[in-house]
Design a protein around this motif. Structure first.
Motif, PDB file in Angstrom:
ATOM      1  N   GLN A   1       0.821  -1.216   0.000  1.00  0.00           N
ATOM      2  CA  GLN A   1       0.000   0.000   0.000  1.00  0.00           C
ATOM      3  C   GLN A   1       0.853   1.264   0.000  1.00  0.00           C
ATOM      4  N   LEU A   2       2.039   1.208   0.611  1.00  0.00           N
ATOM      5  CA  LEU A   2       2.881   2.398   0.720  1.00  0.00           C
ATOM      6  C   LEU A   2       3.820   2.586  -0.471  1.00  0.00           C
ATOM      7  N   GLN A   3       4.050   1.549  -1.239  1.00  0.00           N
ATOM      8  CA  GLN A   3       4.982   1.671  -2.365  1.00  0.00           C
ATOM      9  C   GLN A   3       4.583   2.738  -3.375  1.00  0.00           C
ATOM     10  N   PRO A   4       3.303   2.892  -3.741  1.00  0.00           N
ATOM     11  CA  PRO A   4       2.960   3.954  -4.693  1.00  0.00           C
ATOM     12  C   PRO A   4       3.125   5.370  -4.149  1.00  0.00           C
TER      13      PRO A   4
ATOM     14  N   SER B   1      14.636  -3.121   1.075  1.00  0.00           N
ATOM     15  CA  SER B   1      14.477  -4.354   0.311  1.00  0.00           C
ATOM     16  C   SER B   1      13.063  -4.509  -0.244  1.00  0.00           C
ATOM     17  N   ASN B   2      12.119  -3.769   0.312  1.00  0.00           N
ATOM     18  CA  ASN B   2      10.735  -3.794  -0.178  1.00  0.00           C
ATOM     19  C   ASN B   2      10.389  -2.521  -0.948  1.00  0.00           C
ATOM     20  N   GLN B   3      11.382  -1.843  -1.520  1.00  0.00           N
ATOM     21  CA  GLN B   3      11.211  -0.670  -2.370  1.00  0.00           C
ATOM     22  C   GLN B   3      10.487   0.477  -1.659  1.00  0.00           C
ATOM     23  N   LEU B   4      10.802   0.673  -0.387  1.00  0.00           N
ATOM     24  CA  LEU B   4      10.267   1.798   0.360  1.00  0.00           C
ATOM     25  C   LEU B   4      11.413   2.750   0.711  1.00  0.00           C
ATOM     26  N   HIS B   5      11.251   4.038   0.379  1.00  0.00           N
ATOM     27  CA  HIS B   5      12.287   5.037   0.603  1.00  0.00           C
ATOM     28  C   HIS B   5      11.806   6.024   1.655  1.00  0.00           C
ATOM     29  N   VAL B   6      12.746   6.476   2.480  1.00  0.00           N
ATOM     30  CA  VAL B   6      12.426   7.315   3.627  1.00  0.00           C
ATOM     31  C   VAL B   6      12.590   8.777   3.257  1.00  0.00           C
ATOM     32  N   ASP B   7      11.549   9.574   3.500  1.00  0.00           N
ATOM     33  CA  ASP B   7      11.635  11.025   3.321  1.00  0.00           C
ATOM     34  C   ASP B   7      12.386  11.653   4.490  1.00  0.00           C
ATOM     35  N   TYR B   8      11.944  11.412   5.686  1.00  0.00           N
ATOM     36  CA  TYR B   8      12.646  11.832   6.901  1.00  0.00           C
ATOM     37  C   TYR B   8      12.195  10.919   8.031  1.00  0.00           C
TER      38      TYR B   8
END
Length: 694
Positions: free
Chosen positions: A368-371, A436-443
């Motif tokens: 759900q968070l990837q997009p 590893s699950n294609q989630l990137h951190v903004d902050y």
């Protein structure tokens, strides 16, 4: 001197017991040994064959050869009046189609010799038992029929029951076919009689071993040709029994009333009771008309009573303590299984179910968070064990917008060289899992841990500080200064509130610092400032003639306040304060963890990990609860705010749908094929060294 002998004239004189000295307990012995008689009990002995296995304190040691004599438990009462001898046992097991083959040890329950009749001898005396047999794929329940309205030839249309082995010491029978309810006469010549099937034995409930192998839910000792029941004999009976059925507390005396008299001839019957934890079964035999019936209180899947497994699951999934639950059951004499059985259920079924469900829920949140692209996070460390040097530490990552737990990393201090390094390692593992699950951190919003700051700077991850952590550090120093200054005590709360206002008013760090420095002019009743980023206060100026409300320039108190507020570490912290989200939700989550894993109890690594996952499931399900009503609040008096009250909104009651999902997963998937789920759980790396090795 007369030779000591059992009052029932049993052979041998090993382990004889005299009548107890307690008057009430002696009367119970008298009612069983000499029913309806008044006689002296001096020099009267009862042998060990007339007691159930749970009456002895050293049964396992005695059978293993480590004890020469059995010892009775306090309050033990002989309940078995007619023990079965080996010769009678061999005759009873030869009735291959009439009854399941039963192997008895030293008389666990009341047994009578097996009664065999010809099928065509007398139709009126055929067995009309309302019996129920359970298979792993069949929902079943015990049924009872009233025969008061029947006359003439009768034949049972009920299903048949199988007795559990374990403490009942009976063999497993074929769970895929059905037996006729009328016993067939056993062969006495031995010619042409098929040998009795080797029973599948299990240890009694009190002597269960810690089995590490994965059990098979289906009884592999059954052979399809052991019984031959016609489909017409069981047609018309709808058998429905499931773990979702309602349960009730039933007294044993009420159950015995159903089996004391024969429904055909109305005479007294011999009744046998067998128990395994919450499971109980009754066998009824009438010596007059050979009527027999078997009934059991709950379905049995494979060799496990469903009620025992569901009781263990209910305690574990709700974060309860089995030891405390057992104390409650003992207080009201409610039968329950042993703690080692609960641990075996947890290891083989419950913990694999929890781990699998958490992984499935976690993957669903990741998808759900990837997009959304880059996501804001908050992270916090919790010491699982009390004390400065904690054994376990759990680091949690939370999604700030949805307020849901994304990941929990459980670490043991032995892994990272001490408890001081667990926070950085937990954060590192959590961020690697997200990447590893294609989630990137903004902050990410964290506390002001030095190791965490250096790690995030190396990874080029934007970091903000939680306001509460900096305010807590400042409060301790302000309280120390205000001990000798009454005016500073009045301004302490205003200074703390000013820190929150400075953090929330701007996203840019320099502007936050400028607003924070303006506090020194404000406490002197000066509302214009030299900083171009914040030249003037936003609120209207108030004229006050009372000069005692403000600090005087050049005083020592003002100098100390200025030194504290303009400290380099404080200014760096103010510049990186979070302007939108805080980590206050972690306080609520940590209180939920305490309901599932108390700090006063030491759990194994996997047990602690599963309880953390349960707390996360509960928190995620109830994270977005709405406020009850339009404006319903509750007055709170937190310990952190002395002599101050806060209004907290009252939210709707929490839900527990995750428990229903776990129960469904346990009984419909995990219990049928546990090896797949256990293998998944075994992939979790568990630290091998104890904490004493540090």
């Amino acid at each position: 001197m007369a030779q000591r002998k059992c009052v029932f004239e049993c052979e041998g004189k090993k382990s004889l017991f005299r009548f107890p000295k307690n008057p009430d307990l002696r009367q119970q012995w008298m009612r069983i040994v000499f029913p309806g008689q008044k006689r002296s009990c001096e020099n009267v002995y009862v042998c060990y064959q007339h007691f159930a296995d749970d009456c002895f304190t050293n049964k396992a040691q005695f059978e293993a050869g480590f004890a020469n004599r059995l010892q009775l438990d306090d309050g033990a009462v002989p309940t078995i009046k007619y023990p079965v001898q080996e010769t009678e046992l061999q005759a009873s097991t030869s009735t291959s189609q009439a009854m399941p083959s039963i192997k008895h040890t030293e008389c666990q329950t009341e047994h009578r010799p097996a009664v065999s009749v010809e099928v065509q001898a007398n139709p009126l005396k055929s067995s009309v038992g309302t019996q129920c047999r359970f298979t792993p794929l069949q929902k079943t329940t015990g049924t009872q029929f009233s025969f008061s309205k029947h006359t003439g030839h009768l034949r049972s249309k009920g299903t048949q029951t199988t007795d559990l082995s374990a403490s009942m010491e009976t063999s497993q029978v074929n769970t895929r076919s059905h037996l006729p309810s009328t016993p067939i006469k056993a062969s006495t010549s031995g010619l042409g009689a098929r040998p009795a099937k080797r029973p599948r034995m299990e240890l009694p409930e009190e002597d269960e071993e810690d089995i590490s192998d994965i059990p098979q839910p289906h009884d592999c000792t059954n052979e399809p040709g052991d019984s031959a029941a016609e489909p017409s004999e069981i047609s018309g009976v709808e058998v429905t029994c499931d773990y979702t059925d309602a349960k009730y507390i039933v007294f044993e005396s009420s159950l015995r009333e159903l089996f004391e008299t024969c429904p055909l001839c109305k005479r007294n019957c011999d009744v046998q009771r067998r128990r395994l934890g919450t499971f109980v079964s009754f066998s009824q035999v009438c010596e007059n008309c050979q009527y027999n019936r078997k009934w059991q209180s709950q379905p049995v899947k494979g060799s496990t009573p469903v009620g025992n497994l569901q009781m263990s699951a209910a305690v574990y999934f709700t974060g309860g303590s089995f030891i405390q639950t057992k104390k409650i059951c003992r207080a009201m004499n409610l039968q329950i299984h042993q703690y080692k059985t609960f641990r075996r259920h947890a290891r083989l079924f419950l913990e694999p179910s929890i781990y699998h469900k958490w992984r499935m829920d976690q993957q669903a949140m990741f998808q759900q968070l990837q997009p959304q692209g880059e996501i804001p996070l908050s992270g916090d460390m919790r010491a699982v064990s009390p004390g400065r040097f904690a054994k376990y530490g759990s680091y949690t990552l939370m999604h700030l917008k949805s307020n849901k737990i994304l990941d929990i990393q459980l670490l043991q201090s032995i892994e990272v060289g001490g408890s001081a390094h667990m926070e950085k390692e937990g954060l590192s593992r959590g961020l690697e899992l997200l990447e590893s699950n294609q989630l990137h951190v903004d902050y990410i919003v964290t506390d002001r841990n030095t190791q965490v700051q250096n790690y995030l700077r190396e990874r080029n991850v934007k970091q903000y500080y939680d306001v509460w952590h900096l305010e807590k550090e400042l409060s301790k120093k302000l309280d120390k200064l205000s001990r000798n200054c009454k005016l500073l005590r009045k301004w302490s709360q205003g200074i703390k509130n000013h820190m929150y206002w400075s953090a929330m008013s701007s996203k840019e760090g320099p502007k936050k610092v400028a607003k924070w420095k303006s506090l020194l002019n404000h406490i002197q009743n000066v509302h214009t400032h030299d900083d171009p980023l914040f030249p003037k206060c936003a609120h209207p100026e108030r004229v006050s003639r009372d000069t005692s409300k403000w600090f005087r320039p050049g005083t020592m108190v003002l100098h100390n306040i200025e030194k504290l507020l303009l400290n380099k570490r404080i200014l760096e912290g103010v510049a990186k304060l979070s302007h939108q989200h805080q980590t206050s939700a972690f306080g609520a989550f940590h209180s939920v963890i305490l309901r599932f894993a108390s700090k006063n109890v030491v759990y194994p690594f996997i047990g602690m990990l599963c309880r953390l996952y349960l707390a996360a499931m509960h928190f995620n399900e109830n994270a977005d609860r709405e406020q009850e009503g339009t404006a319903v609040y509750r007055i709170m008096h937190p310990k952190s705010r002395k002599e101050q009250s806060t209004a907290k909104p009252v939210k709707t009651e929490p839900t527990f749908e995750y428990i229903s999902d776990l129960m469904r997963l346990l009984f419909l998937e995990v219990f049928d094929k546990p090896d797949t789920f256990v293998e998944e759980l075994r992939k979790v790396p568990v630290p091998g060294l104890p904490i004493s090795a540090v």
